[in-house]
Design a protein around this motif. Sequence first.
Motif, PDB file in Angstrom:
ATOM      1  N   PRO A 186      -5.917 -15.924  10.198  1.00 45.76           N
ATOM      2  CA  PRO A 186      -5.997 -14.826  10.558  1.00 45.76           C
ATOM      3  C   PRO A 186      -5.685 -13.240  10.007  1.00 45.76           C
ATOM      4  O   PRO A 186      -4.727 -13.456   9.247  1.00 45.76           O
ATOM      5  CB  PRO A 186      -5.080 -15.114  12.196  1.00 45.76           C
ATOM      6  N   LEU A 187      -6.318 -12.334  10.264  1.00 39.00           N
ATOM      7  CA  LEU A 187      -6.012 -11.159   9.647  1.00 39.00           C
ATOM      8  C   LEU A 187      -4.671 -10.461  10.627  1.00 39.00           C
ATOM      9  O   LEU A 187      -4.542 -10.568  11.614  1.00 39.00           O
ATOM     10  CB  LEU A 187      -6.975 -10.097   9.682  1.00 39.00           C
ATOM     11  N   ASP A 188      -3.817  -9.796   9.656  1.00 34.71           N
ATOM     12  CA  ASP A 188      -2.860  -9.069  10.078  1.00 34.71           C
ATOM     13  C   ASP A 188      -2.698  -7.721   9.774  1.00 34.71           C
ATOM     14  O   ASP A 188      -1.776  -7.639   8.833  1.00 34.71           O
ATOM     15  CB  ASP A 188      -1.444 -10.142   9.762  1.00 34.71           C
ATOM     16  N   TYR A 189      -3.338  -6.875  10.120  1.00 32.49           N
ATOM     17  CA  TYR A 189      -3.336  -5.396   9.565  1.00 32.49           C
ATOM     18  C   TYR A 189      -2.166  -4.786  10.059  1.00 32.49           C
ATOM     19  O   TYR A 189      -1.474  -4.062   9.454  1.00 32.49           O
ATOM     20  CB  TYR A 189      -4.632  -4.971   9.982  1.00 32.49           C
ATOM     21  N   GLY A 190      -1.592  -5.330  11.192  1.00 27.36           N
ATOM     22  CA  GLY A 190      -0.373  -4.683  11.808  1.00 27.36           C
ATOM     23  C   GLY A 190       0.904  -5.012  10.946  1.00 27.36           C
ATOM     24  O   GLY A 190       1.723  -3.938  10.532  1.00 27.36           O
ATOM     25  N   LEU A 191       0.917  -6.131  10.185  1.00 21.01           N
ATOM     26  CA  LEU A 191       2.255  -6.374   9.388  1.00 21.01           C
ATOM     27  C   LEU A 191       1.995  -5.668   8.131  1.00 21.01           C
ATOM     28  O   LEU A 191       2.755  -4.911   7.675  1.00 21.01           O
ATOM     29  CB  LEU A 191       1.992  -7.729   9.057  1.00 21.01           C
ATOM     30  N   VAL A 192       0.712  -5.338   7.519  1.00 26.23           N
ATOM     31  CA  VAL A 192       0.640  -4.450   6.482  1.00 26.23           C
ATOM     32  C   VAL A 192       0.863  -3.113   6.577  1.00 26.23           C
ATOM     33  O   VAL A 192       1.543  -2.387   5.812  1.00 26.23           O
ATOM     34  CB  VAL A 192      -0.965  -4.826   5.711  1.00 26.23           C
ATOM     35  N   ALA A 193       0.514  -2.841   7.927  1.00 32.37           N
ATOM     36  CA  ALA A 193       0.780  -1.138   8.270  1.00 32.37           C
ATOM     37  C   ALA A 193       2.491  -1.127   8.476  1.00 32.37           C
ATOM     38  O   ALA A 193       2.958  -0.015   8.058  1.00 32.37           O
ATOM     39  CB  ALA A 193       0.023  -0.979   9.802  1.00 32.37           C
ATOM     40  N   GLN A 194       3.248  -2.235   9.000  1.00 31.61           N
ATOM     41  CA  GLN A 194       4.652  -2.040   8.901  1.00 31.61           C
ATOM     42  C   GLN A 194       5.186  -2.019   7.402  1.00 31.61           C
ATOM     43  O   GLN A 194       5.969  -1.246   7.301  1.00 31.61           O
ATOM     44  CB  GLN A 194       5.200  -3.483   9.541  1.00 31.61           C
ATOM     45  N   LEU A 195       4.540  -2.673   6.479  1.00 35.95           N
ATOM     46  CA  LEU A 195       4.971  -2.565   5.044  1.00 35.95           C
ATOM     47  C   LEU A 195       4.695  -1.097   4.631  1.00 35.95           C
ATOM     48  O   LEU A 195       5.896  -0.758   4.008  1.00 35.95           O
ATOM     49  CB  LEU A 195       4.123  -3.490   4.292  1.00 35.95           C
ATOM     50  N   LYS A 196       3.441  -0.493   4.997  1.00 38.03           N
ATOM     51  CA  LYS A 196       3.463   0.883   4.611  1.00 38.03           C
ATOM     52  C   LYS A 196       4.451   1.996   5.071  1.00 38.03           C
ATOM     53  O   LYS A 196       5.115   2.730   4.495  1.00 38.03           O
ATOM     54  CB  LYS A 196       2.021   1.264   4.936  1.00 38.03           C
ATOM     55  N   ARG A 197       4.600   1.685   6.477  1.00 36.34           N
ATOM     56  CA  ARG A 197       5.597   2.332   7.144  1.00 36.34           C
ATOM     57  C   ARG A 197       6.980   2.392   6.626  1.00 36.34           C
ATOM     58  O   ARG A 197       7.791   2.968   6.374  1.00 36.34           O
ATOM     59  CB  ARG A 197       5.821   2.185   8.538  1.00 36.34           C
ATOM     60  N   ALA A 198       7.419   1.102   6.250  1.00 32.19           N
ATOM     61  CA  ALA A 198       8.746   0.757   5.764  1.00 32.19           C
ATOM     62  C   ALA A 198       8.836   1.222   4.103  1.00 32.19           C
ATOM     63  O   ALA A 198      10.108   1.368   3.940  1.00 32.19           O
ATOM     64  CB  ALA A 198       9.039  -0.746   5.780  1.00 32.19           C
ATOM     65  N   ARG A 199       7.781   1.202   3.455  1.00 34.90           N
ATOM     66  CA  ARG A 199       7.808   1.571   2.119  1.00 34.90           C
ATOM     67  C   ARG A 199       6.787   2.659   1.676  1.00 34.90           C
ATOM     68  O   ARG A 199       5.891   2.584   1.032  1.00 34.90           O
ATOM     69  CB  ARG A 199       7.472   0.575   1.433  1.00 34.90           C
ATOM     70  N   PRO A 200       7.251   3.997   2.244  1.00 38.35           N
ATOM     71  CA  PRO A 200       6.256   5.081   2.012  1.00 38.35           C
ATOM     72  C   PRO A 200       5.849   5.269   0.746  1.00 38.35           C
ATOM     73  O   PRO A 200       4.939   6.109   0.573  1.00 38.35           O
ATOM     74  CB  PRO A 200       6.727   6.024   3.049  1.00 38.35           C
ATOM     75  N   ASP A 201       7.034   5.076  -0.123  1.00 41.43           N
ATOM     76  CA  ASP A 201       6.722   5.498  -1.574  1.00 41.43           C
ATOM     77  C   ASP A 201       5.809   4.801  -2.247  1.00 41.43           C
ATOM     78  O   ASP A 201       5.343   5.057  -3.396  1.00 41.43           O
ATOM     79  CB  ASP A 201       8.289   5.554  -2.142  1.00 41.43           C
ATOM     80  N   LEU A 202       5.453   3.645  -1.703  1.00 38.84           N
ATOM     81  CA  LEU A 202       4.503   2.727  -2.294  1.00 38.84           C
ATOM     82  C   LEU A 202       3.295   3.090  -2.174  1.00 38.84           C
ATOM     83  O   LEU A 202       2.983   3.457  -0.866  1.00 38.84           O
ATOM     84  CB  LEU A 202       4.973   1.239  -2.176  1.00 38.84           C
ATOM     85  N   ALA A 203       2.104   2.832  -2.855  1.00 40.05           N
ATOM     86  CA  ALA A 203       0.667   2.798  -2.582  1.00 40.05           C
ATOM     87  C   ALA A 203       0.373   1.301  -2.089  1.00 40.05           C
ATOM     88  O   ALA A 203       0.253   0.554  -2.930  1.00 40.05           O
ATOM     89  CB  ALA A 203       0.172   3.326  -3.835  1.00 40.05           C
ATOM     90  N   ILE A 204      -0.026   1.442  -0.854  1.00 44.55           N
ATOM     91  CA  ILE A 204      -0.458   0.207  -0.270  1.00 44.55           C
ATOM     92  C   ILE A 204      -2.056   0.339   0.136  1.00 44.55           C
ATOM     93  O   ILE A 204      -2.438   1.035   0.846  1.00 44.55           O
ATOM     94  CB  ILE A 204       0.237  -0.036   1.102  1.00 44.55           C
ATOM     95  N   ILE A 205      -2.707  -0.508  -0.475  1.00 44.13           N
ATOM     96  CA  ILE A 205      -4.186  -0.786  -0.239  1.00 44.13           C
ATOM     97  C   ILE A 205      -4.553  -2.005   0.457  1.00 44.13           C
ATOM     98  O   ILE A 205      -4.031  -3.031   0.296  1.00 44.13           O
ATOM     99  CB  ILE A 205      -5.001  -0.905  -1.709  1.00 44.13           C
ATOM    100  N   LEU A 206      -5.399  -1.829   1.522  1.00 41.20           N
ATOM    101  CA  LEU A 206      -5.957  -2.722   2.586  1.00 41.20           C
ATOM    102  C   LEU A 206      -6.951  -3.667   2.177  1.00 41.20           C
ATOM    103  O   LEU A 206      -7.843  -2.765   1.820  1.00 41.20           O
ATOM    104  CB  LEU A 206      -5.957  -2.196   3.959  1.00 41.20           C
TER     105      LEU A 206
END
Length: 328
Positions: A186-206
């Motif tokens: 299953p896809l978990d976009y929410g978890l990757v969104a949590q990562l982006k919020r927690a690590r705003p300095d990193l570039a996160i590509i979905l």
Amino acid sequence: MLKKQDYRFSVAPMMDWTDRHCRAFHRVLTKRALLWTEMVTADAVIHGDRARILGYGPEEHPVVLQLGGSDPVKLAQAARIAEDFGYDEVNLNCGCPSDRVQSGSFGACLMAEPDVVAECVFAMRGAVSIPVSVKNRIAIDDLPARETLFTFVDKVSAAGCSVFTVHARAAWLKGLSPKENREVPPLDYGLVAQLKRARPDLAIILNGGITTLDQCTEHLGTFDGVMIGRAAYQTPELLGSVDARLFGAAESVSAPQAIRAYEPYIAARLSEGASLHSMTRHMLGLFAGQPGARQWRRILSEQAPRKGAGLEVLRAALAAVEENLPAG
């Protein structure tokens, strides 16, 4: 040097698909998408036919070379070679679940080895001045997804990686084929969104499950970029709207316009001895769902593989489609 805006839209690396001919075709549809090579092992780069393995055209920029491997010394050497070839970025594959990749102790199995990945990234970063990025899953097998993803990203970013393309699925290394691994977990976009919020300095590509530009626009409200794989390949006409929809370009590129813009590339490669089919096989998905699409595929599938086939085949296929397109 790539800028943050360059990560806004990428076409995923796909084995046996995103070769040099494919990338040149995609580039006539979109000038702004970040294009990726197929994954190449570090050993192949070091010991193989580099002109064949790494060759690309200047029109492909910006373009990323994806490497497979887990030996820091070899990866650093391969990254240095990539930089010498003029690639805009080098990426370490930590997401492919195939048996061949697992047997080489790289790809998705590296999600369980963040210290090894950090060592590899550190070595690669020390060898080149171009960016070094990582493409990864959220976890593998029964490992807890949040802990696995956050630990992995924290350790690897501490080694100097600031760009992560995250396929928002776990990889199941036993019991699923590579195709099933792209669809079943299953896809978990929410978890990757949590990562982006927690690590705003990193570039996160979905990456994962994205098939339309409407979805891209929605996800770009959360992430620094989006990556589309099979949808971009199987229905390449959507790439013609990327620059207008996602980068503010004035106009989209139609399929007929792209075909005609691709002709000089085809002519040049034919003169070098390449087969027409090696290039037109990447174009079969054009006109999907439109009148004439069947004729387009039939003519290219039947005639392009023939010895000596040239641009006349492509032009005949386009003419068959244009006869069926509505006027105006």
